[in-house]
Design a protein around this motif. Sequence first.
Motif, PDB file in Angstrom:
ATOM      1  N   TYR B  20      29.420   4.701  65.167  1.00 41.79           N
ATOM      2  CA  TYR B  20      28.298   5.442  64.577  1.00 41.79           C
ATOM      3  C   TYR B  20      28.710   6.079  63.246  1.00 41.79           C
ATOM      4  O   TYR B  20      27.946   6.051  62.276  1.00 41.79           O
ATOM      5  CB  TYR B  20      27.823   6.504  65.562  1.00 41.79           C
ATOM      6  CG  TYR B  20      26.628   7.271  65.088  1.00 41.79           C
ATOM      7  CD1 TYR B  20      25.464   6.625  64.739  1.00 41.79           C
ATOM      8  CD2 TYR B  20      26.676   8.653  64.980  1.00 41.79           C
ATOM      9  CE1 TYR B  20      24.372   7.319  64.290  1.00 41.79           C
ATOM     10  CE2 TYR B  20      25.584   9.357  64.534  1.00 41.79           C
ATOM     11  CZ  TYR B  20      24.435   8.685  64.191  1.00 41.79           C
ATOM     12  OH  TYR B  20      23.363   9.389  63.737  1.00 41.79           O
ATOM     13  N   ILE B  24      27.152   5.369  59.540  1.00 42.09           N
ATOM     14  CA  ILE B  24      26.611   6.387  58.626  1.00 42.09           C
ATOM     15  C   ILE B  24      27.272   6.259  57.257  1.00 42.09           C
ATOM     16  O   ILE B  24      26.619   6.375  56.218  1.00 42.09           O
ATOM     17  CB  ILE B  24      26.823   7.797  59.213  1.00 42.09           C
ATOM     18  CG1 ILE B  24      25.985   7.979  60.454  1.00 42.09           C
ATOM     19  CG2 ILE B  24      26.421   8.858  58.207  1.00 42.09           C
ATOM     20  CD1 ILE B  24      26.195   9.318  61.112  1.00 42.09           C
ATOM     21  N   PRO B  32      19.537   7.910  55.933  1.00 43.91           N
ATOM     22  CA  PRO B  32      20.102   9.261  55.916  1.00 43.91           C
ATOM     23  C   PRO B  32      21.570   9.289  56.296  1.00 43.91           C
ATOM     24  O   PRO B  32      22.013   8.503  57.138  1.00 43.91           O
ATOM     25  CB  PRO B  32      19.265  10.001  56.952  1.00 43.91           C
ATOM     26  CG  PRO B  32      17.995   9.297  56.967  1.00 43.91           C
ATOM     27  CD  PRO B  32      18.267   7.884  56.639  1.00 43.91           C
ATOM     28  N   GLY B  33      22.294  10.202  55.702  1.00 41.79           N
ATOM     29  CA  GLY B  33      23.729  10.272  55.950  1.00 41.79           C
ATOM     30  C   GLY B  33      24.476   9.992  54.660  1.00 41.79           C
ATOM     31  O   GLY B  33      23.915  10.047  53.581  1.00 41.79           O
ATOM     32  N   PHE B  36      30.000  12.323  53.524  1.00 36.45           N
ATOM     33  CA  PHE B  36      30.420  13.572  54.172  1.00 36.45           C
ATOM     34  C   PHE B  36      30.068  13.580  55.650  1.00 36.45           C
ATOM     35  O   PHE B  36      30.923  13.852  56.503  1.00 36.45           O
ATOM     36  CB  PHE B  36      29.774  14.756  53.458  1.00 36.45           C
ATOM     37  CG  PHE B  36      30.286  16.079  53.908  1.00 36.45           C
ATOM     38  CD1 PHE B  36      31.508  16.543  53.480  1.00 36.45           C
ATOM     39  CD2 PHE B  36      29.555  16.845  54.784  1.00 36.45           C
ATOM     40  CE1 PHE B  36      31.983  17.751  53.920  1.00 36.45           C
ATOM     41  CE2 PHE B  36      30.025  18.056  55.221  1.00 36.45           C
ATOM     42  CZ  PHE B  36      31.242  18.511  54.790  1.00 36.45           C
ATOM     43  N   ALA B  37      28.804  13.237  55.978  1.00 31.44           N
ATOM     44  CA  ALA B  37      28.379  13.268  57.383  1.00 31.44           C
ATOM     45  C   ALA B  37      29.137  12.227  58.203  1.00 31.44           C
ATOM     46  O   ALA B  37      29.630  12.519  59.301  1.00 31.44           O
ATOM     47  CB  ALA B  37      26.869  13.030  57.462  1.00 31.44           C
ATOM     48  N   THR B  40      32.751  13.185  58.770  1.00 30.89           N
ATOM     49  CA  THR B  40      32.872  14.237  59.777  1.00 30.89           C
ATOM     50  C   THR B  40      32.739  13.666  61.183  1.00 30.89           C
ATOM     51  O   THR B  40      33.460  14.090  62.101  1.00 30.89           O
ATOM     52  CB  THR B  40      31.796  15.302  59.543  1.00 30.89           C
ATOM     53  OG1 THR B  40      31.762  15.612  58.168  1.00 30.89           O
ATOM     54  CG2 THR B  40      32.091  16.543  60.319  1.00 30.89           C
ATOM     55  N   VAL B  41      31.839  12.681  61.367  1.00 35.14           N
ATOM     56  CA  VAL B  41      31.671  12.083  62.691  1.00 35.14           C
ATOM     57  C   VAL B  41      32.936  11.326  63.093  1.00 35.14           C
ATOM     58  O   VAL B  41      33.415  11.439  64.237  1.00 35.14           O
ATOM     59  CB  VAL B  41      30.433  11.162  62.698  1.00 35.14           C
ATOM     60  CG1 VAL B  41      30.371  10.371  63.991  1.00 35.14           C
ATOM     61  CG2 VAL B  41      29.169  11.969  62.553  1.00 35.14           C
ATOM     62  N   SER B  44      35.549  13.797  64.035  1.00 32.77           N
ATOM     63  CA  SER B  44      35.316  14.456  65.325  1.00 32.77           C
ATOM     64  C   SER B  44      35.745  13.552  66.478  1.00 32.77           C
ATOM     65  O   SER B  44      36.173  14.043  67.529  1.00 32.77           O
ATOM     66  CB  SER B  44      33.857  14.855  65.460  1.00 32.77           C
ATOM     67  OG  SER B  44      33.055  13.718  65.595  1.00 32.77           O
ATOM     68  N   ILE B  47      39.402  14.136  66.695  1.00 32.80           N
ATOM     69  CA  ILE B  47      39.635  15.470  67.268  1.00 32.80           C
ATOM     70  C   ILE B  47      39.424  15.438  68.777  1.00 32.80           C
ATOM     71  O   ILE B  47      40.169  16.062  69.537  1.00 32.80           O
ATOM     72  CB  ILE B  47      38.724  16.494  66.569  1.00 32.80           C
ATOM     73  CG1 ILE B  47      39.200  16.733  65.146  1.00 32.80           C
ATOM     74  CG2 ILE B  47      38.726  17.812  67.317  1.00 32.80           C
ATOM     75  CD1 ILE B  47      38.308  17.622  64.342  1.00 32.80           C
ATOM     76  N   MET B 129      39.548  16.489  57.618  1.00 32.62           N
ATOM     77  CA  MET B 129      39.206  17.194  58.857  1.00 32.62           C
ATOM     78  C   MET B 129      40.307  17.032  59.893  1.00 32.62           C
ATOM     79  O   MET B 129      40.660  17.992  60.594  1.00 32.62           O
ATOM     80  CB  MET B 129      37.896  16.633  59.416  1.00 32.62           C
ATOM     81  CG  MET B 129      36.693  16.927  58.575  1.00 32.62           C
ATOM     82  SD  MET B 129      36.228  18.640  58.615  1.00 32.62           S
ATOM     83  CE  MET B 129      35.121  18.714  57.237  1.00 32.62           C
TER      84      MET B 129
END
Lengths: 78, 144
Positions: B20, B24, B32-33, B36-37, B40-41, B44, B47, B129
């Motif tokens: 996903y 993006i 959309p996206g 940056f978005a 971050t996904v 994550s 993480i 991140m």
Amino acid sequence: MTLLQLLLLLFLLICALMAGRIKDLISSVIIFAAYSLTMALLWQQLNAPDVAITEAAMGAGVTTLLLFAAISRTERME
Amino acid sequence: MRDLIIRVISRFMIPFIQVYGAYIVLYGHLSPGGGFAGGTVIASSIILYILAYGLLSEEKRIPEHFTRVVESAGALFYVFVGLLGVLLGTRFLGNSVAGFPLGIPGRLSSGGTIFLLTFAIGMKVASTMITLFSHLIDEEREEG
């Protein structure tokens, strides 16, 4: 403005007030994540899907984890 | 933190989260996206891997100097693509004025250099991140 948006705004207001008032910092971070998720839904309702995706990934995901990591290095109670 | 349920569920979830995030990033100029978005996904998902399997297991798979190299490479790649516009005789980040083909609107290959720029931002944000989180939870690593 629909009923859903009004309910989301009300929940957003409650979350924002409680996140600042509560003394337990872990609870505060969880409430802040709920605030971010509500804000993401509201951005989507306001026809800003780009900001909504960023808010959902950044606010509800990474910020919560970073704040948790910061709390684990310091104290839990304010 | 080393619970069996968390490990199994995260093993199922991580590939979907990464696909996903890649979607993006790659479709940033169409839907959309964006960099940056999507970055971050992707971060994550890494993480989540750190939380389920521990920092040592993650450092074995993604070494720290690798994320450092990817982080700098993303920023340098962005500046390089921007300077291509200057080298071709127009302004910084010049796209169609510099002669890059725009393609058919709506296709993945449309938009000139925006595709490359979004990819560079995604690389930079994802590795930043991961570095930020692993530095925050690492207890033994000294500063600098």
